[in-house]
Design a protein around this motif. Structure first.
Motif, PDB file in Angstrom:
ATOM      1  N   PRO A 172       0.823  -1.225   0.000  1.00  0.00           N
ATOM      2  CA  PRO A 172       0.000   0.000   0.000  1.00  0.00           C
ATOM      3  C   PRO A 172       0.853   1.270   0.000  1.00  0.00           C
ATOM      4  O   PRO A 172       0.516   2.247  -0.663  1.00  0.00           O
ATOM      5  CB  PRO A 172      -0.808  -0.097   1.294  1.00  0.00           C
ATOM      6  N   LEU A 173       1.984   1.242   0.721  1.00  0.00           N
ATOM      7  CA  LEU A 173       2.851   2.423   0.771  1.00  0.00           C
ATOM      8  C   LEU A 173       3.283   2.819  -0.633  1.00  0.00           C
ATOM      9  O   LEU A 173       3.323   4.001  -0.981  1.00  0.00           O
ATOM     10  CB  LEU A 173       4.082   2.130   1.638  1.00  0.00           C
ATOM     11  N   ILE A 174       3.620   1.832  -1.441  1.00  0.00           N
ATOM     12  CA  ILE A 174       4.107   2.115  -2.789  1.00  0.00           C
ATOM     13  C   ILE A 174       2.965   2.443  -3.745  1.00  0.00           C
ATOM     14  O   ILE A 174       3.063   3.339  -4.580  1.00  0.00           O
ATOM     15  CB  ILE A 174       4.925   0.906  -3.294  1.00  0.00           C
ATOM     16  N   MET A 175       1.840   1.743  -3.597  1.00  0.00           N
ATOM     17  CA  MET A 175       0.756   1.862  -4.572  1.00  0.00           C
ATOM     18  C   MET A 175      -0.128   3.090  -4.367  1.00  0.00           C
ATOM     19  O   MET A 175      -0.604   3.683  -5.333  1.00  0.00           O
ATOM     20  CB  MET A 175      -0.149   0.624  -4.498  1.00  0.00           C
ATOM     21  N   LEU A 176      -0.411   3.431  -3.119  1.00  0.00           N
ATOM     22  CA  LEU A 176      -1.508   4.364  -2.856  1.00  0.00           C
ATOM     23  C   LEU A 176      -1.036   5.778  -2.561  1.00  0.00           C
ATOM     24  O   LEU A 176      -0.029   5.987  -1.893  1.00  0.00           O
ATOM     25  CB  LEU A 176      -2.336   3.856  -1.670  1.00  0.00           C
ATOM     26  N   ARG A 177      -1.792   6.749  -3.086  1.00  0.00           N
ATOM     27  CA  ARG A 177      -1.512   8.152  -2.748  1.00  0.00           C
ATOM     28  C   ARG A 177      -2.769   8.841  -2.252  1.00  0.00           C
ATOM     29  O   ARG A 177      -2.722   9.957  -1.776  1.00  0.00           O
ATOM     30  CB  ARG A 177      -1.038   8.906  -3.980  1.00  0.00           C
ATOM     31  N   ASP A 178      -3.905   8.194  -2.438  1.00  0.00           N
ATOM     32  CA  ASP A 178      -5.163   8.783  -2.009  1.00  0.00           C
ATOM     33  C   ASP A 178      -5.465   8.298  -0.598  1.00  0.00           C
ATOM     34  O   ASP A 178      -5.635   7.100  -0.368  1.00  0.00           O
ATOM     35  CB  ASP A 178      -6.272   8.347  -2.972  1.00  0.00           C
ATOM     36  N   GLU A 179      -5.508   9.257   0.326  1.00  0.00           N
ATOM     37  CA  GLU A 179      -5.674   8.931   1.728  1.00  0.00           C
ATOM     38  C   GLU A 179      -6.901   8.055   1.984  1.00  0.00           C
ATOM     39  O   GLU A 179      -6.916   7.221   2.876  1.00  0.00           O
ATOM     40  CB  GLU A 179      -5.804  10.251   2.502  1.00  0.00           C
ATOM     41  N   ARG A 180      -7.954   8.235   1.158  1.00  0.00           N
ATOM     42  CA  ARG A 180      -9.190   7.498   1.393  1.00  0.00           C
ATOM     43  C   ARG A 180      -9.076   6.016   1.043  1.00  0.00           C
ATOM     44  O   ARG A 180      -9.963   5.244   1.333  1.00  0.00           O
ATOM     45  CB  ARG A 180     -10.342   8.133   0.614  1.00  0.00           C
ATOM     46  N   LEU A 181      -7.972   5.632   0.400  1.00  0.00           N
ATOM     47  CA  LEU A 181      -7.786   4.216   0.054  1.00  0.00           C
ATOM     48  C   LEU A 181      -6.850   3.507   1.029  1.00  0.00           C
ATOM     49  O   LEU A 181      -6.691   2.299   0.973  1.00  0.00           O
ATOM     50  CB  LEU A 181      -7.210   4.092  -1.366  1.00  0.00           C
ATOM     51  N   PHE A 182      -6.207   4.269   1.923  1.00  0.00           N
ATOM     52  CA  PHE A 182      -5.197   3.682   2.803  1.00  0.00           C
ATOM     53  C   PHE A 182      -5.785   2.598   3.707  1.00  0.00           C
ATOM     54  O   PHE A 182      -6.889   2.754   4.216  1.00  0.00           O
ATOM     55  CB  PHE A 182      -4.606   4.765   3.730  1.00  0.00           C
ATOM     56  N   PRO A 183      -5.021   1.519   3.945  1.00  0.00           N
ATOM     57  CA  PRO A 183      -5.354   0.640   5.066  1.00  0.00           C
ATOM     58  C   PRO A 183      -4.860   1.289   6.363  1.00  0.00           C
ATOM     59  O   PRO A 183      -4.083   2.234   6.316  1.00  0.00           O
ATOM     60  CB  PRO A 183      -4.580  -0.635   4.766  1.00  0.00           C
ATOM     61  N   VAL A 184      -5.309   0.766   7.478  1.00  0.00           N
ATOM     62  CA  VAL A 184      -5.036   1.443   8.748  1.00  0.00           C
ATOM     63  C   VAL A 184      -3.542   1.473   9.083  1.00  0.00           C
ATOM     64  O   VAL A 184      -3.046   2.434   9.671  1.00  0.00           O
ATOM     65  CB  VAL A 184      -5.874   0.813   9.889  1.00  0.00           C
TER      66      VAL A 184
END
Lengths: 444, 268
Positions: free
Chosen positions: B203-215
């Motif tokens: 997730p750290l590498i893939m995601l930039r949208d805060e609303r998609l983050f895991p906890v």
């Protein structure tokens, strides 16, 4: 339809990825650069992406979006730069999907520059015209040694000053030091009362760099063709020898920074001062709540009697990444974010950023006295310090490695097995090797 | 006995510390005994933590439940079918497929994150729910475990009987084999659930949208902002406490299925 194809493609990829171990991607998104990118308005509504880890940045950007329906900015977020976002930026530049704008600290700019990740904004007239609004040295930092280039818009700064326990100095009748010589004498007096005048944290190498910066040194140089590495310059050696002496005589404590022990040392009054950046004001409030009202801020001790120079520790910029199609709009937003009174006030309130513009440093939000510091208007001291920071300090292209190597050397020095100057000499060697390993030209 | 007590205490102290810390006011965190309560402030902390940043923490928890729950469920199904097929059908290349999957067990998930990022970049699918979900449903270890288990726990005679009674292969798998393989499937589910829940790097590498983050990623992000917003230190602790609750619930609910050997005595 488009989504279905995409989902199917993704599904296939995910399945094959179980056994695929290496990337097949060869093309990079970064266009060849060197000359300044053209800076023309798109003439149609655009949406930009902006990655930043400033808490509450969404609310600041919302102000812009409301007034600029044709340039909408979408905030993306993540951990702070060294916590993973820089690595993500590099991956994204490689994959060609970097955001249009990003937050990058001053010390990381050269790294992005040598990887050809930054757009030179000097073709944007508004950007060039904004130079005068910024404190001199911050502008030097974003030019990266190239006279006509502008690789970023300065956002915030970390001018350094001396936080000190006014109550303790008064109680024991010790003068608050104004030179480093007086500081060493005061260190002995403080030690005699059982405390330590300050703490030397081995891991905060950029604080040490700030001290070298104040002494007029620079760790790197770049003449456009070649890098020079100078961790062992005269000034750097002088600062290292000074602290080495204090450590050896047990006149400063050596708790690792940002730990509970460290908080505790300040909270219990064991450690009396901290020569730190403007944002350190928050760290003391958080870490040493029991000492409220007892702290004051004075200019950093000087190397020469009556001297007027300050160091800097930290600070960020807003950059435009290679691969963007909207340099003009991105630059407009970056300028608004970092120069307008509206945005700067919002940034100060949301995240205690200390602006890099001269007008920003004079904003009403920074003029008031701070209760924790006995009502002293502490930001006046930092505003003064900010104008005294030398414009000549240059960061290298591999700062993460430099910080690690110096920190390792310092920790050996603190345990008594070598001296701080020796640690710097070793780190200089390993830094040259690291640059050469990345095929970055180094002057020998 | 003494050793067990010592180890129990050793493993429980960090959780105890977390529980205690989450009940304190921010000022008390560094100034009071770390292992005992001061002024109880848990309810206020929970309210402030879940409300910070427009209530993004509940969203992160929900995301984690979706990534981990959905991913583990689907991953278990795929692994179970694959393992069953490898154990019960004879076809050319069977051992090769199995050995390749087995090789997959040896490749750490972290090493795959960057190649996955570049692959997803090519189809413009980074920073989407799927970029974290799809890689999560793959479990080479699950295939391995279910194959070994199916080989011994699902008797050929039972499958033969099902076929004679006119049951199709798919129906046989779902009605007969799945029940016999249940302990193994639960194990795979739990392993996969925990692995996805704790997977931080992808997730750290893939995601930039805060609303998609895991906890996990969300709390880490908060933790790097502590210096700018001091309250976050407490929110990270309270959030961490909240984030282990679903894990505990899943384990308590599913551990009873571990009392394996459902098929024991079915035949003889």
């Amino acid at each position: 339809m488009r989504t279905t194809t995409r989902a199917a493609g993704v599904a296939l990829l995910a399945l094959t990825a179980v056994t695929a171990c290496s990337s097949g991607s060869g093309d990079t998104g970064a266009a060849a650069s060197g000359a300044a990118a053209a800076c023309e308005p798109a003439g149609e509504p655009v949406t930009l992406t902006f990655t930043s880890w400033i808490p509450g940045i969404e609310d600041v950007v919302a102000l812009w979006n409301e007034d600029n329906p044709d340039i909408q900015v979408e905030v993306q977020t993540g951990p702070n730069g060294n916590g993973g976002t820089y690595q993500n930026f590099f991956n994204q530049l490689e994959a060609g999907n970097a955001p249009d704008l990003g937050q990058v600290e001053y010390d990381a700019l050269p790294n992005f520059r040598v990887q050809d990740g930054l757009v030179d904004l000097s073709a944007c007239d508004d950007v060039v015209a904004a130079q005068d609004e910024f404190v001199d040295w911050t502008w030097q930092q974003v030019q990266l040694g190239e006279d006509d280039a502008v690789y970023a818009i300065p956002q915030d700064a970390g001018p350094m000053a001396l936080f000190y326990r006014a109550d303790l100095f008064e109680q024991y009748g010790i003068e608050v030091p104004t030179t480093w010589e007086e500081f060493a004498t005061a260190a002995e007096q403080v030690r005699a009362t059982g405390g330590y005048i300050t703490n030397f944290s081995q891991a905060d190498v950029n604080q040490f760099a700030g001290l070298v910066w104040q002494a007029g040194g620079s760790w790197f140089g770049n003449d456009g063709d070649q890098w020079t590495v100078d961790l062992t310059s005269e000034e750097s050696e002088k600062v290292a020898a000074y602290w080495d002496d204090l450590i050896e005589r047990d006149l400063v404590s050596t708790y690792p920074g940002w730990t509970t022990e460290w908080d505790n040392a300040y909270n219990t009054g064991e450690v009396w001062t901290w020569n730190s950046a403007v944002w350190g004001a928050n760290s003391i409030m958080t870490g040493a709540p029991d000492t409220a009202g007892a702290w004051r801020v004075a200019p950093s001790p000087q190397w020469e009697d009556g001297g007027e120079s300050a160091g800097n520790w930290g600070g960020s910029t807003t950059v435009v990444f290679q691969g963007t199609e909207h340099v003009y709009e991105a630059a407009q937003f970056a300028l608004w974010l970092n120069t307008s009174e509206e945005a700067l006030t919002a940034l100060i309130e949301a995240a205690n950023l200390y602006p890099a513009t001269t007008e920003g440093a004079a904003l009403p939000a920074l003029a008031e006295g701070v209760e924790f510091y006995g009502g002293q208007p502490i930001y006046d001291v930092f505003a003064e310090a900010s104008t005294q920071v030398s414009p000549d300090f240059v960061w290298g292209p591999t700062m993460t490695q430099v910080y690690n190597d110096v920190s390792d050397g310092f920790s050996t020095a603190i345990s008594g097995d070598q001296t701080l100057p020796e640690a710097l000499a070793e780190a200089e060697e390993s830094t040259v090797a690291a640059l050469e390993a990345q095929a970055i030209p180094v002057a020998s | 006995m003494t050793i067990m007590v010592v180890f129990t205490v050793y493993f429980l102290i960090p959780i105890w510390w977390l529980l205690v810390a989450a009940t304190k006011e921010r000022g008390d965190l560094t100034t009071t005994n770390a292992l005992w309560f001061s002024d109880l402030n848990l309810v206020e902390n929970l309210a402030a933590t879940t409300g910070y940043g427009g209530g993004v923490l509940p969203r992160w928890l929900l995301n984690s439940v979706l990534y981990a729950g959905g991913g583990a469920l689907l991953g278990t199904l795929l692994a179970g079918m694959c393992g069953y097929a490898l154990a019960k059908y004879r076809f050319p290349g069977r051992e090769l497929v199995f050995n390749v999957v087995l090789g997959g067990v040896l490749v750490p998930a972290t090493a795959l994150a960057l190649p996955l990022f570049l692959l997803f970049s090519q189809v413009n699918a980074t920073n989407t729910f799927w970029s974290v979900f799809l890689p999560s449903i793959v479990s080479p270890f699950g295939v391995y475990l279910t194959r070994i288990f199916a080989a011994s726990a699902v008797p050929e005679e039972l499958l033969e009987a099902a076929r004679l009674d006119g049951s199709g292969e798919v129906r046989t798998f779902f009605t007969v084999a799945v029940r016999l393989m249940f302990p193994a499937l639960v194990t795979v589910f739990l392993f996969q659930f925990v692995a996805i829940w704790n997977n931080f790097f992808l997730p750290l590498i893939m995601l930039r949208d805060e609303r998609l983050f895991p906890v996990t990623l969300g709390l880490y992000t908060w933790n790097t902002q502590v210096n700018q917003v001091p309250e976050l230190r407490l929110y990270v602790l309270t959030g961490a406490l909240l984030s282990i609750v679903p894990l505990i619930v899943v384990f308590l609910l599913l551990q009873r299925f571990w009392r394996g050997g459902l098929g024991t005595g079915a035949l003889k």
